[in-house]
Design a protein around this motif. Structure first.
Motif, mmCIF file in Angstrom:
data_model
loop_
_atom_site.group_PDB
_atom_site.id
_atom_site.type_symbol
_atom_site.label_atom_id
_atom_site.label_comp_id
_atom_site.label_asym_id
_atom_site.label_seq_id
_atom_site.Cartn_x
_atom_site.Cartn_y
_atom_site.Cartn_z
ATOM 1 N N HIS A 210 -49.887 -11.883 -61.383
ATOM 2 C CA HIS A 210 -50.487 -13.244 -63.378
ATOM 3 C C HIS A 210 -49.787 -14.502 -62.496
ATOM 4 O O HIS A 210 -48.366 -14.588 -62.005
ATOM 5 C CB HIS A 210 -49.732 -12.329 -64.106
ATOM 6 C CG HIS A 210 -50.191 -13.329 -65.275
ATOM 7 N ND1 HIS A 210 -51.789 -13.103 -65.617
ATOM 8 C CD2 HIS A 210 -49.265 -14.331 -65.981
ATOM 9 C CE1 HIS A 210 -51.613 -13.774 -66.974
ATOM 10 N NE2 HIS A 210 -50.400 -14.586 -66.776
ATOM 11 N N ARG B 50 -53.778 -10.879 -78.012
ATOM 12 C CA ARG B 50 -52.669 -10.364 -77.177
ATOM 13 C C ARG B 50 -52.445 -11.157 -76.246
ATOM 14 O O ARG B 50 -51.194 -11.025 -75.159
ATOM 15 C CB ARG B 50 -52.670 -9.054 -77.536
ATOM 16 C CG ARG B 50 -53.273 -8.635 -78.708
ATOM 17 C CD ARG B 50 -52.077 -7.039 -78.789
ATOM 18 N NE ARG B 50 -52.499 -6.231 -79.907
ATOM 19 C CZ ARG B 50 -52.425 -4.819 -80.082
ATOM 20 N NH1 ARG B 50 -51.479 -4.141 -79.040
ATOM 21 N NH2 ARG B 50 -52.942 -4.369 -81.359
ATOM 22 N N LYS B 51 -52.846 -11.493 -75.282
ATOM 23 C CA LYS B 51 -52.564 -12.358 -74.251
ATOM 24 C C LYS B 51 -52.382 -11.159 -73.032
ATOM 25 O O LYS B 51 -51.372 -11.194 -72.361
ATOM 26 C CB LYS B 51 -51.914 -12.724 -73.864
ATOM 27 C CG LYS B 51 -51.546 -14.573 -74.927
ATOM 28 C CD LYS B 51 -49.834 -15.296 -74.394
ATOM 29 C CE LYS B 51 -51.005 -17.062 -74.879
ATOM 30 N NZ LYS B 51 -51.355 -16.826 -76.344
ATOM 31 N N ALA B 52 -52.938 -10.498 -72.523
ATOM 32 C CA ALA B 52 -53.382 -9.251 -71.922
ATOM 33 C C ALA B 52 -53.564 -9.917 -70.823
ATOM 34 O O ALA B 52 -53.955 -10.213 -70.197
ATOM 35 C CB ALA B 52 -54.367 -7.877 -72.163
ATOM 36 N N VAL B 53 -52.878 -9.142 -69.424
ATOM 37 C CA VAL B 53 -52.860 -9.827 -68.112
ATOM 38 C C VAL B 53 -53.236 -8.631 -67.279
ATOM 39 O O VAL B 53 -53.486 -7.132 -67.860
ATOM 40 C CB VAL B 53 -51.464 -9.846 -67.653
ATOM 41 C CG1 VAL B 53 -51.197 -10.903 -68.714
ATOM 42 C CG2 VAL B 53 -50.577 -8.976 -67.362
ATOM 43 N N GLY B 54 -53.943 -9.287 -66.134
ATOM 44 C CA GLY B 54 -54.864 -7.991 -65.640
ATOM 45 C C GLY B 54 -53.976 -6.254 -64.917
ATOM 46 O O GLY B 54 -52.320 -7.016 -65.213
ATOM 47 N N GLY B 55 -54.094 -5.042 -65.243
ATOM 48 C CA GLY B 55 -53.304 -4.215 -65.289
ATOM 49 C C GLY B 55 -53.124 -3.468 -66.528
ATOM 50 O O GLY B 55 -52.385 -1.906 -66.702
ATOM 51 N N GLN B 56 -52.994 -4.148 -67.151
ATOM 52 C CA GLN B 56 -52.725 -3.580 -68.831
ATOM 53 C C GLN B 56 -53.763 -2.141 -69.499
ATOM 54 O O GLN B 56 -54.064 -2.937 -71.078
ATOM 55 C CB GLN B 56 -51.966 -4.573 -70.031
ATOM 56 C CG GLN B 56 -50.584 -4.935 -69.496
ATOM 57 C CD GLN B 56 -49.948 -5.962 -70.652
ATOM 58 O OE1 GLN B 56 -50.575 -6.930 -70.901
ATOM 59 N NE2 GLN B 56 -48.752 -5.829 -71.342
ATOM 60 N N ASP C 221 -54.330 -0.143 -70.479
ATOM 61 C CA ASP C 221 -53.754 0.341 -71.990
ATOM 62 C C ASP C 221 -53.689 0.195 -72.832
ATOM 63 O O ASP C 221 -53.810 0.643 -73.902
ATOM 64 C CB ASP C 221 -52.142 1.700 -70.904
ATOM 65 C CG ASP C 221 -51.648 0.252 -70.438
ATOM 66 O OD1 ASP C 221 -51.714 -0.193 -69.924
ATOM 67 O OD2 ASP C 221 -50.159 0.744 -70.801
ATOM 68 N N LEU C 222 -53.390 -1.062 -73.112
ATOM 69 C CA LEU C 222 -54.143 -1.748 -74.029
ATOM 70 C C LEU C 222 -54.542 -1.629 -75.151
ATOM 71 O O LEU C 222 -54.878 -1.312 -76.047
ATOM 72 C CB LEU C 222 -52.631 -2.765 -74.117
ATOM 73 C CG LEU C 222 -51.818 -3.540 -73.784
ATOM 74 C CD1 LEU C 222 -51.534 -5.530 -74.211
ATOM 75 C CD2 LEU C 222 -50.692 -3.453 -75.418
ATOM 76 N N ILE D 134 -45.834 -4.198 -65.019
ATOM 77 C CA ILE D 134 -46.347 -5.270 -64.877
ATOM 78 C C ILE D 134 -45.833 -6.181 -66.245
ATOM 79 O O ILE D 134 -44.532 -5.376 -66.491
ATOM 80 C CB ILE D 134 -47.689 -5.029 -66.316
ATOM 81 C CG1 ILE D 134 -48.803 -4.258 -65.812
ATOM 82 C CG2 ILE D 134 -48.998 -6.211 -66.378
ATOM 83 C CD1 ILE D 134 -49.638 -3.962 -64.779
ATOM 84 N N ASN E 254 -45.644 -9.566 -67.660
ATOM 85 C CA ASN E 254 -46.651 -10.037 -68.735
ATOM 86 C C ASN E 254 -45.592 -11.232 -69.836
ATOM 87 O O ASN E 254 -44.626 -11.405 -69.821
ATOM 88 C CB ASN E 254 -46.768 -9.166 -70.094
ATOM 89 C CG ASN E 254 -48.018 -9.612 -71.242
ATOM 90 O OD1 ASN E 254 -47.755 -11.224 -71.193
ATOM 91 N ND2 ASN E 254 -49.655 -9.506 -70.957
ATOM 92 N N ALA F 118 -46.741 -13.198 -72.064
ATOM 93 C CA ALA F 118 -46.547 -13.314 -73.121
ATOM 94 C C ALA F 118 -45.585 -13.551 -74.333
ATOM 95 O O ALA F 118 -44.665 -13.767 -74.626
ATOM 96 C CB ALA F 118 -47.781 -12.175 -74.413
ATOM 97 N N TYR G 265 -43.576 -9.403 -74.785
ATOM 98 C CA TYR G 265 -44.024 -7.980 -75.849
ATOM 99 C C TYR G 265 -42.875 -6.995 -75.725
ATOM 100 O O TYR G 265 -41.631 -7.337 -75.212
ATOM 101 C CB TYR G 265 -44.446 -7.489 -74.537
ATOM 102 C CG TYR G 265 -46.103 -7.492 -74.426
ATOM 103 C CD1 TYR G 265 -46.823 -6.193 -74.560
ATOM 104 C CD2 TYR G 265 -46.776 -9.083 -74.280
ATOM 105 C CE1 TYR G 265 -47.949 -6.680 -75.020
ATOM 106 C CE2 TYR G 265 -48.332 -8.400 -74.260
ATOM 107 C CZ TYR G 265 -49.036 -8.261 -74.588
ATOM 108 O OH TYR G 265 -50.385 -8.030 -74.520
ATOM 109 N N THR H 195 -46.928 3.200 -70.904
ATOM 110 C CA THR H 195 -47.687 4.420 -70.934
ATOM 111 C C THR H 195 -47.772 5.700 -69.498
ATOM 112 O O THR H 195 -47.576 4.994 -68.465
ATOM 113 C CB THR H 195 -48.824 3.474 -70.891
ATOM 114 O OG1 THR H 195 -49.457 2.606 -71.780
ATOM 115 C CG2 THR H 195 -50.355 5.008 -71.147
ATOM 116 N N TYR I 85 -49.396 8.690 -67.838
ATOM 117 C CA TYR I 85 -50.717 9.989 -68.023
ATOM 118 C C TYR I 85 -50.301 11.093 -66.942
ATOM 119 O O TYR I 85 -49.845 11.349 -66.724
ATOM 120 C CB TYR I 85 -51.477 9.294 -67.307
ATOM 121 C CG TYR I 85 -52.631 7.571 -67.965
ATOM 122 C CD1 TYR I 85 -52.774 7.649 -69.249
ATOM 123 C CD2 TYR I 85 -52.278 6.948 -67.735
ATOM 124 C CE1 TYR I 85 -53.555 6.436 -70.123
ATOM 125 C CE2 TYR I 85 -52.801 5.371 -67.516
ATOM 126 C CZ TYR I 85 -53.271 5.672 -68.870
ATOM 127 O OH TYR I 85 -54.214 4.230 -69.701
#
Lengths: 348, 297
Positions: free
Chosen positions: A112, A314-320, A322-323, B198, B200, B202, B206, B211, B213
């Motif tokens: 990112h 929500r400013k999700a980034v690559g790989g998220q 699951d969001l 990940i 992030n 933001a 966050y 998660t 699976y």
């Protein structure tokens, strides 16, 4: 005006998003043969999200990365073979080591756009094993030109041969390209590249804008094969660059043949800008999210565009990926209460 | 042990004055069984060192050498440096006979998740706390294995706020990813584990979001729900901010469970649940060791 532009072909990497990472051995071999004939300088191969990304979260590949690389390696002679990895998705031990053993010539390490210092370990490891390295900043519409330069300088300090800016969401306008690519070109000694997506229909124009701002690497796919609205259609971008007097060393006719092969033998449907991919570009959401968002929208009976706009907020980034589930569930709950609030209000 | 009205506290040293070390210090100072005798790093001007000085904690910029010079200062050493540094520190701490709690993903010692193997762990000289992703996901994985022991594949995706990942974590991102998978495989007994991490950036940041699976064709959802909820309650005994956000639910051949960690806001704000979960786990290990040593366990 006879500047040489280095062409990176990500058809067998980023392209595979368009077929949910289901490229088979014949397709990898068939395309690699044609890319070799077209004299493509660097052919990228592997899961759409890079080495080690085959997963429930992102989609499983039909072929393991090492098999794809082995097949392509047999076919590529003049063309170099490259792989791509995002730290946190794959690892040196499980993925980069085996890819180097499989004979890759180049490795791109991507992150990112604000997290360049997580690429150091991987870039330095690959360089120590004699592989050409490139740094890739993803989702670069989310950071300013100054921030991107700072991050690109970190990658430069890790010894890369180039830094590529990805417009992962297809959200750039030409003036954004000129500003951001231009800032990197004047602030770095290393080569600068651009990797467009076509959500706003600007991928070819943005490639030209990047080259005119001093970029010397363009990364695209044959026929625009790729996630969502697709990548820059490489044969078109190259044709335009040749018209403008730039050189690429690519045999355009042979690349057109390769693109016809992709359309005939690989694509499941034409790559196009539709309601979902256009919204994705406007929302600034990673192009690979679209198929996951479509599935979640069906499951929870919400508008896929609402999911994408909320992911953007929500400013999700690559790989998220699951969001997407979180967002779809929340929209579903809220929809029960006040449906009128969720009628694409954010598109205005 | 002499009792002066109450029991004594066991002295600990913390090596590494970044996010993890500084947050650990707050948690150690709050513990009824632990006291911080040395807070040592490499950077005399780090914000962590400055803060420790204000709290009148002995500090040093000589890293592990401060403990080698004065080995009697502590019984327990938390190593919150990097995987590479801990591989150098591990034999030194073994020679000094210190109970080492390794916060890095070095895997130099035996991996520990308190809910799964606390008693075995305090019998060892060097305990590895896996990673924050390992601490958050291994117990859930074990709860699922308890219901479906034939499960072959699980996958965890941990998203953390960029601001909560310090330079040590970033320099170790590769070991971090590998060790999270290795820890879940070893401690929960899942044959194949895939980890995705990940960061992030933001703002506002966050919360730590996980998660998990599990590939299960015909899941017994009521039993899974009981098992997972029971596990979440047990984790909350030492990580109060841990919570089940969603699931377990079944969709397309997989069971999805989503958890979140709200930090206590000790050193970094509450978004840094990833610091909390590994540090609360480490303090739980240190306290169990201390209670045994104090004759309280």
């Amino acid at each position: 005006m006879e500047r040489l532009i280095f062409i990176v072909d990500s058809t067998l990497r980023d392209g595979s998003h368009a077929v949910s990472h289901q490229l088979n051995a014949d397709q990898v071999r068939g395309y690699a043969q044609r890319a070799e004939l077209a004299n493509i300088p660097l052919v990228m191969v592997g899961h759409g999200n890079g080495l080690g990304a085959s997963s429930l979260q992102l989609g499983r590949s039909k072929l393991p990365d090492r098999e794809m690389l082995a097949i392509a390696r047999q076919e590529l002679k003049r063309s170099k073979l490259g792989a791509f990895l995002i730290p946190g998705f794959g690892t040196i031990k499980n993925d980069i080591g085996p890819a180097i053993d499989a004979g890759i010539d180049a490795l791109m390490i991507a992150c990112h756009c604000t997290e360049a210092n997580i690429t150091r370990q991987h870039l330095q490891y690959a360089a120590s094993r004699g592989v050409a390295t490139y740094g890739v900043l993803m989702m670069t519409h989310m950071a300013t030109a100054g921030e991107l330069l700072e991050q690109a300088k970190l990658m430069e300090s890790y010894g890369v041969q180039g830094v590529l800016l990805m417009d992962s969401a297809g959200a750039y306008l030409q003036r954004d390209v000129a500003e951001k690519v231009g800032t990197l070109v004047s602030g770095l000694r290393t080569a600068v590249g651009f990797h467009p997506h076509n959500n706003l229909g600007l991928a070819v124009a943005n490639s030209v804008a990047a080259v005119e701002a001093g970029a010397s690497i363009i990364d695209g796919t044959a026929r625009g094969f790729g996630a969502g609205a697709g990548n820059v259609q490489l044969e078109v971008a190259i044709a335009v660059l040749h018209r403008l007097g730039y050189q690429t060393g690519v045999d355009l006719y042979r690349l057109m043949d390769a693109a016809e092969y992709v359309a005939r033998e690989v694509m499941k449907k034409p790559i196009t800008i539709d309601a979902v991919t256009l919204t994705s570009g406007l929302a600034g959401v990673f192009s690979g999210f679209a198929p996951h968002a479509i599935r979640a929208a069906e499951r929870f009976d919400v508008d896929v565009r609402d999911i994408l706009m909320e992911l953007g907020r929500r400013k999700a980034v690559g790989g998220q990926e699951d969001l997407i589930l979180d967002v779809a569930m929340n929209l579903k709950q809220k929809k029960g209460q006040r449906p009128e609030d969720f009628q694409l209000e954010s598109l205005s | 042990m002499s009792n002066q009205g109450t029991h004594n506290k066991i002295p600990v040293a913390i090596i590494g004055t970044g996010n993890i070390g500084s947050d650990l210090l707050v948690k150690v100072l709050r513990s009824p069984y632990l006291t911080c005798a040395m807070f040592t790093g490499q950077h005399p001007d780090s914000p962590g060192i400055a803060r420790a000085r204000e709290l009148n904690i002995p500090t040093s910029a000589d890293s592990i050498a401060a403990i080698e010079r004065n080995p009697g200062c502590c019984d327990i050493v938390f190593d919150a440096t990097t995987a590479e540094a801990h591989r150098r520190h591990a034999p030194i701490l073994a020679r000094l006979k210190k109970f080492a709690i390794d916060m890095t993903p070095s895997q130099a010692g035996g991996m520990c998740v308190p809910l799964l193997n606390l008693d075995d762990s305090i019998a060892k000289q060097n305990v590895n706390m896996v990673t924050c992703g390992g601490q958050a996901n291994a117990p859930i994985a074990r709860a699922i294995m308890a219901v479906h022991p034939d499960t072959q594949y699980m996958e965890v995706i941990s998203s953390i706020a960029s601001k909560s990942a310090g330079i040590g974590t970033r320099n170790n991102i590769d070991e971090y990813t590998q060790t999270t998978s290795d820890g879940i495989r070893a401690l929960a007994g899942v044959p194949q584990v895939k980890t995705i991490i990940i960061l992030n950036p933001a703002d506002p940041p966050y919360l730590m979001h996980n998660t998990l699976y599990a590939e299960i064709k015909q899941p017994d959802l009521p039993a899974l729900e009981r098992s997972v909820k029971d596990t979440v309650e047990k984790i909350r005994e030492y990580v109060p901010g841990f919570k089940l956000l969603y699931g377990p639910v079944q969709e397309s051949g997989r069971v999805t469970t989503i958890t979140e960690v709200v930090g206590r806001g000790d050193y970094l704000p509450t978004y840094a649940g990833n610091l909390d979960i590994i540090n609360c786990a480490a303090v739980a290990v240190a306290e169990r060791y201390a209670k045994k040593k104090l004759g309280l366990a």
